[in-house]
Design a protein around this motif. Structure first.
Motif, PDB file in Angstrom:
ATOM      1  N   UNK A 274       0.836  -1.205   0.000  1.00 45.14           N
ATOM      2  CA  UNK A 274       0.000   0.000   0.000  1.00 45.14           C
ATOM      3  C   UNK A 274       0.867   1.250   0.000  1.00 45.14           C
ATOM      4  N   UNK A 275       1.950   1.216   0.736  1.00 46.76           N
ATOM      5  CA  UNK A 275       2.859   2.364   0.767  1.00 46.76           C
ATOM      6  C   UNK A 275       3.358   2.691  -0.636  1.00 46.76           C
ATOM      7  N   UNK A 276       3.662   1.688  -1.417  1.00 41.01           N
ATOM      8  CA  UNK A 276       4.178   1.918  -2.760  1.00 41.01           C
ATOM      9  C   UNK A 276       3.065   2.245  -3.766  1.00 41.01           C
ATOM     10  N   UNK A 277       1.915   1.633  -3.597  1.00 38.73           N
ATOM     11  CA  UNK A 277       0.801   1.864  -4.523  1.00 38.73           C
ATOM     12  C   UNK A 277       0.185   3.246  -4.377  1.00 38.73           C
ATOM     13  N   UNK A 278       0.056   3.686  -3.152  1.00 44.34           N
ATOM     14  CA  UNK A 278      -0.673   4.921  -2.896  1.00 44.34           C
ATOM     15  C   UNK A 278       0.263   6.062  -2.509  1.00 44.34           C
TER      16      UNK A 278
ATOM     17  N   UNK B 101      -3.014   3.564   8.491  1.00 38.15           N
ATOM     18  CA  UNK B 101      -4.442   3.714   8.757  1.00 38.15           C
ATOM     19  C   UNK B 101      -5.296   2.732   7.973  1.00 38.15           C
ATOM     20  N   UNK B 102      -4.920   2.497   6.733  1.00 37.07           N
ATOM     21  CA  UNK B 102      -5.676   1.554   5.896  1.00 37.07           C
ATOM     22  C   UNK B 102      -5.654   0.158   6.518  1.00 37.07           C
ATOM     23  N   UNK B 103      -4.498  -0.250   7.016  1.00 42.52           N
ATOM     24  CA  UNK B 103      -4.372  -1.583   7.609  1.00 42.52           C
ATOM     25  C   UNK B 103      -4.928  -1.643   9.033  1.00 42.52           C
TER      26      UNK B 103
END
Length: 150
Positions: free
Chosen positions: A54-58, A122-124
């Motif tokens: 997620x860190x890399x995607x968003x 936060x997403x996780x």
């Protein structure tokens, strides 16, 4: 599909409609048969993998929680499943699913607090907290009423 998107969508499950979060949660239900230790280990693995992907995607939009990202639901669901006995019943697995989805959708107390955090954490986090709350209720049920077959 890029490898990062493949991870975040749990192999594309997050692209299913309606209710991609429910599909992501349902995907890991058979893993309950591996036992609590495996569910806990896999929840940790998916949490770390999810944070990384997620860190890399968003990287450009730190506040978004896109519906197609379901690795967070899978990690939270695995936490709930880890509270079941080593030979869970179908009813126990269904109850773990329903409790996790209830907490994930309604976002009571700590789940709502975690949901307001930004970025990959936060997403996780809201799903991990929802999974932990579901696990706590399942453990309470197991120890307060051991005759209930979970």
């Amino acid at each position: 599909m890029t490898p990062l998107r493949f991870i975040a969508t749990m192999g594309g499950i997050g692209l299913l409609r309606p209710a991609p979060g429910s599909w992501g949660s349902a995907l890991v239900l058979p893993l309950a048969l591996l036992g609590p230790a495996w569910c806990l280990a896999l929840a940790l693995l998916l949490t770390l993998l999810g944070l990384w992907a997620i860190d890399r995607l968003l990287a450009t939009d730190r506040q978004a929680d896109p519906g197609w990202v379901v690795i967070d639901e899978a990690a939270g669901q695995l936490l709930a499943l880890a509270a079941l006995p080593s030979a869970p019943t179908g009813w126990g697995i269904i109850l773990a699913f329903l409790l996790f989805r209830l907490f994930d959708v309604t976002k009571p107390g700590p789940v709502g607090w975690a949901d307001r955090k930004h970025g990959p954490f936060g997403i996780m986090l809201d799903d991990v907290v929802a999974g932990a709350m579901a696990a706590a209720l399942l453990l309470l049920l197991r120890f307060a009423w051991p005759e209930v077959p979970l």
